[in-house]
Design a protein around this motif. Structure first.
Motif, PDB file in Angstrom:
ATOM      1  N   THR A  49      -2.340   0.768   7.616  1.00 13.35           N
ATOM      2  CA  THR A  49      -2.735   0.741   6.209  1.00 13.35           C
ATOM      3  C   THR A  49      -3.843  -0.266   5.942  1.00 13.35           C
ATOM      4  OG1 THR A  49      -0.988  -0.872   5.726  1.00 13.35           O
ATOM      5  CG2 THR A  49      -0.456   1.472   5.431  1.00 13.35           C
ATOM      6  N   GLY A  50      -4.215  -1.060   6.948  1.00 13.20           N
ATOM      7  CA  GLY A  50      -5.303  -2.015   6.814  1.00 13.20           C
ATOM      8  C   GLY A  50      -5.550  -2.685   8.150  1.00 13.20           C
ATOM      9  N   SER A  51      -6.531  -3.575   8.191  1.00 17.43           N
ATOM     10  CA  SER A  51      -6.863  -4.298   9.414  1.00 17.43           C
ATOM     11  C   SER A  51      -6.883  -5.792   9.113  1.00 17.43           C
ATOM     12  CB  SER A  51      -8.221  -3.849   9.965  1.00 17.43           C
ATOM     13  OG  SER A  51      -8.567  -4.559  11.138  1.00 17.43           O
ATOM     14  N   VAL A  52      -5.966  -6.532   9.769  1.00 21.80           N
ATOM     15  CA  VAL A  52      -5.844  -7.975   9.568  1.00 21.80           C
ATOM     16  C   VAL A  52      -5.873  -8.659  10.926  1.00 21.80           C
ATOM     17  CG1 VAL A  52      -4.438  -9.848   8.611  1.00 21.80           C
ATOM     18  CG2 VAL A  52      -4.473  -7.604   7.491  1.00 21.80           C
ATOM     19  N   THR A  60     -10.174  -5.274   6.238  1.00 21.08           N
ATOM     20  CA  THR A  60     -10.168  -4.232   5.217  1.00 21.08           C
ATOM     21  C   THR A  60      -8.730  -3.925   4.824  1.00 21.08           C
ATOM     22  OG1 THR A  60     -10.823  -1.953   4.672  1.00 21.08           O
ATOM     23  CG2 THR A  60     -10.144  -2.374   6.941  1.00 21.08           C
ATOM     24  N   SER A  61      -8.532  -3.569   3.560  1.00 20.57           N
ATOM     25  CA  SER A  61      -7.221  -3.146   3.094  1.00 20.57           C
ATOM     26  C   SER A  61      -7.144  -1.623   3.030  1.00 20.57           C
ATOM     27  CB  SER A  61      -6.940  -3.737   1.703  1.00 20.57           C
ATOM     28  OG  SER A  61      -7.968  -3.372   0.793  1.00 20.57           O
ATOM     29  N   ARG A  62      -8.158  -0.957   3.571  1.00 20.83           N
ATOM     30  CA  ARG A  62      -8.170   0.504   3.645  1.00 20.83           C
ATOM     31  C   ARG A  62      -7.616   0.970   4.990  1.00 20.83           C
ATOM     32  NH1 ARG A  62     -11.806   2.936  -0.093  1.00 20.83           N
ATOM     33  NH2 ARG A  62     -12.895   1.408  -1.392  1.00 20.83           N
ATOM     34  N   VAL A 245       0.574  -7.704   4.412  1.00 18.93           N
ATOM     35  CA  VAL A 245       1.524  -6.793   5.047  1.00 18.93           C
ATOM     36  C   VAL A 245       0.770  -5.530   5.452  1.00 18.93           C
ATOM     37  CG1 VAL A 245       3.632  -5.447   4.799  1.00 18.93           C
ATOM     38  CG2 VAL A 245       3.434  -7.666   3.665  1.00 18.93           C
ATOM     39  N   VAL A 246       0.933  -5.119   6.712  1.00 16.13           N
ATOM     40  CA  VAL A 246       0.295  -3.906   7.212  1.00 16.13           C
ATOM     41  C   VAL A 246       1.368  -2.990   7.792  1.00 16.13           C
ATOM     42  CG1 VAL A 246      -1.320  -2.931   8.881  1.00 16.13           C
ATOM     43  CG2 VAL A 246      -1.880  -5.078   7.731  1.00 16.13           C
ATOM     44  N   TRP A 247       1.414  -1.745   7.297  1.00 15.41           N
ATOM     45  CA  TRP A 247       2.337  -0.741   7.825  1.00 15.41           C
ATOM     46  C   TRP A 247       1.600   0.135   8.825  1.00 15.41           C
ATOM     47  CZ3 TRP A 247       7.446  -0.976   6.615  1.00 15.41           C
ATOM     48  CH2 TRP A 247       7.789  -1.759   5.503  1.00 15.41           C
TER      49      TRP A 247
END
Length: 255
Positions: A49-52, A60-62, A245-247
């Protein structure tokens, strides 16, 4: 403070490396001729759901897609390639290609040394934001039967800016534990770690806590990872980072 931390981490890693090599009954295959093999290779594609980054920086939160390919080379050597691409925009800070070669040896203490080049956007258009990355990691595996397999680890990663790159490089030290619970055709993976970043990629120095968890569903050589979640918690006040938080969900195939 950060200098003492990095020196201490380096000393600990060096001591563990020496202990592992001395305690291993067979000599590590460090100097064997290199031969690439696709047998026992692994490819994994993950949708997130994003890249952290590990330091909590949000590229990105895309949604993004990440593909990783790991393949063995003669002895303890291996190759690793990772591509991350945005699913919504062609030019995005999340887009990157990482190519590396590593040396992983299992002994009294497991060792993993990796050195590679990270090509950031715009891809293959020069070293404006590219970096060389070197990582040294040590770990020890404890099989606790029905309580799962647990692996405490420590690692140090050095970032060296490529020529003409706008980054200044830096170093990160990380320590934590990984766990895996096998239950027939499915398993649960979990990890928790604390990370110290001395200011890589021109960011502010900080402490960070990372958590990851996922369920794996295995059928033959194929494995589905669903669901997966990663939690990034900054511990340093005024670092400019927020809890992220990334799913994720992915597919793994073992050759």
């Amino acid at each position: 403070m950060k200098t003492r931390l990095l020196i201490a981490a380096s000393v600990i890693l060096s001591a563990l490396l020496a202990q592992s090599i001395a305690a291993t009954s067979t000599s590590p295959t460090l100097l064997n001729p290199l031969t690439v093999s696709l047998a026992e290779s692994k490819i994994e594609t993950t949708f997130l759901t994003g890249s952290v980054d590990t330091d909590g920086f949000v590229y990105t939160s895309r949604p993004v897609a990440q593909t990783e390919f790991t393949f063995p080379i003669t002895g303890d050597y291996y190759g690793y390639v990772r591509h991350v691409g945005s699913l919504s925009m062609k030019t995005n800070p999340a887009n990157e290609v990482f190519i590396s070669i590593g040396w992983a040896h299992e002994g009294a203490i497991d060792i993993d040394l990796n050195f590679g080049y990270n090509d950031f956007v715009t891809l293959f258009k020069g070293p404006a934001e590219d970096v060389w990355i070197a990582t040294a990691r040590v770990s020890k595996t404890y099989d606790l039967a029905f309580l799962g397999v647990w692996k405490p680890f420590a690692e140090v990663t050095n970032y060296k800016a490529a020529p003409k790159s706008s980054f200044t490089g830096g170093m990160r030290a990380q320590a934590g534990i990984e766990g895996k619970f096998d239950r027939g055709e499915h398993s649960v993976e979990y990890s928790c770690s604390f990370l110290r970043d001395d200011g890589t990629y021109d960011n502010k120095p900080l402490w960070l806590m990372n958590h990851t968890a996922s369920i794996l569903w295995k059928q033959g050589k194929s494995t589905i990872r669903f669901p997966g979640v990663s939690l990034y918690v900054p511990l340093t006040p005024h670092s400019g980072k927020k809890v992220s938080v990334v799913w994720s969900a992915g597919f793994i195939y073992d050759f």
